[in-house]
Design an enzyme around this catalytic site. Structure first.
Site, PDB file in Angstrom:
ATOM      1  N   SER A 168     -32.395 -14.358  16.571  1.00 59.33           N
ATOM      2  CA  SER A 168     -31.326 -15.114  15.915  1.00 59.33           C
ATOM      3  C   SER A 168     -30.290 -14.137  15.388  1.00 59.33           C
ATOM      4  CB  SER A 168     -31.931 -15.907  14.743  1.00 59.33           C
ATOM      5  OG  SER A 168     -30.943 -16.425  13.888  1.00 59.33           O
ATOM      6  N   TYR A 181     -37.459 -16.667   7.249  1.00 58.72           N
ATOM      7  CA  TYR A 181     -36.887 -16.723   8.594  1.00 58.72           C
ATOM      8  C   TYR A 181     -36.245 -15.383   8.960  1.00 58.72           C
ATOM      9  CZ  TYR A 181     -34.364 -18.910  12.523  1.00 58.72           C
ATOM     10  OH  TYR A 181     -33.877 -19.252  13.768  1.00 58.72           O
TER      11      TYR A 181
END
Length: 287
Positions: A168, A181
């Site tokens: 990401s 995350y």
């Protein structure tokens, strides 16, 4: 840019969405394992790889979602097929069993570690049981899956294969209220490089880093982020999610899936330990 959050519905997949790459190893005898195959990017990647003639072992705990993925691939007349494998990726025995079941379908050469989740909270307020679950799903499971996949690739006649990890933009930098995350995506980038270091050049590791993708996971984040920051949901979309990007459109799952198709192909043989950063300028430009 969407005018309101009611428009944030993941688009239906169509045959025209997917990149087709000629490759001698993209055949029905070759197996690609895709985690999180029951929805979102995992579903799109499963269908994209099946559309390129591969046999796809789609792994997910969501059995109904897997069945829908199989139906989508069949409805688009994919040249290959999607085989559903129900499994809890946080269970070591289930991960090992999923790889063995995939190996029964053909020659395992590819794996896409895509399954993930999000939780919005500051470090000080972050529940550790949630952190532990996210760690098991998003970092330990990819490590373990890779551990089981690598011997299958090494046992092929040429040792050629690839493991692609869904990172990401948050594997490149940090924002507020996504500490688990962010930490896990950075860890996944490290795993990618470790795979490349040990792969001997023929077994490759690569990662895919994108910005905000129109998936059910992303849609669910909007309300949580709005509540955590005390702002309107539309502000989350326009300022938090798209405000820093130069391409002010949310990516689609199929666009991400196509990066895995290319990454697995022989055209990407020099993509090893590297990252496909497809973020619309999010991490490389600023105001």
């Amino acid at each position: 840019m969407p005018n309101d959050t009611t428009e944030l519905t993941p688009p239906e997949l169509t045959a025209d969405d997917f990149l087709r790459v000629p490759d001698d190893r993209f055949t029905a005898d070759t197996v690609a394992i895709v985690t999180g195959g029951g929805s979102g990017i995992g579903r799109a990647t499963s269908v994209a790889l099946a559309s390129n003639g591969l046999t796809v072992a789609a792994v997910d705990i969501d059995e109904d979602g897997l069945d829908e993925t199989v139906d989508v691939a069949q409805s688009l007349d994919a040249e290959g097929r999607v085989v559903p494998i129900k499994g809890d990726l946080t269970d070591d025995a289930a991960v090992a069993a999923a790889v063995e079941e995939a190996a029964d379908l053909g020659t395992v050469r590819y794996a896409a570690n895509i399954a993930g989740m999000q939780h919005i909270a500051s470090i000080a307020d972050f529940p550790m049981d949630t952190y532990d679950f996210m760690h098991d799903l998003m970092l330990r499971s990819p490590f373990l899956l890779s551990k089981h996949v690598i011997p299958h690739v090494e046992a092929t006649d040429d040792g050629v294969g690839a493991i692609g990890n869904m990172s990401s933009v948050h594997g490149h930098y940090a924002t507020q209220d996504k500490p688990a995350y962010i930490a896990l995506k950075h860890g996944l980038m490290g795993l990618t490089r470790a795979i490349a270091a040990e792969g001997g050049g023929s077994l490759r590791g690569f990662s895919v880093s994108v910005g905000y993708v129109l998936t059910p996971l992303m849609a669910d984040q909007i309300q949580d982020t709005a509540e955590e920051r005390g702002i309107a949901e539309q502000e989350v979309i326009e300022d938090v999610m798209l405000g820093q990007a130069r391409t002010t459109e949310l990516m689609t799952p199929a666009e991400v899936a196509n990066l895995f198709v290319f990454g697995f192909s022989s055209h990407a043989r020099h993509l090893n330990g590297g990252d496909l950063l497809w973020d619309g300028g999010y991490t490389t430009t600023y105001e």
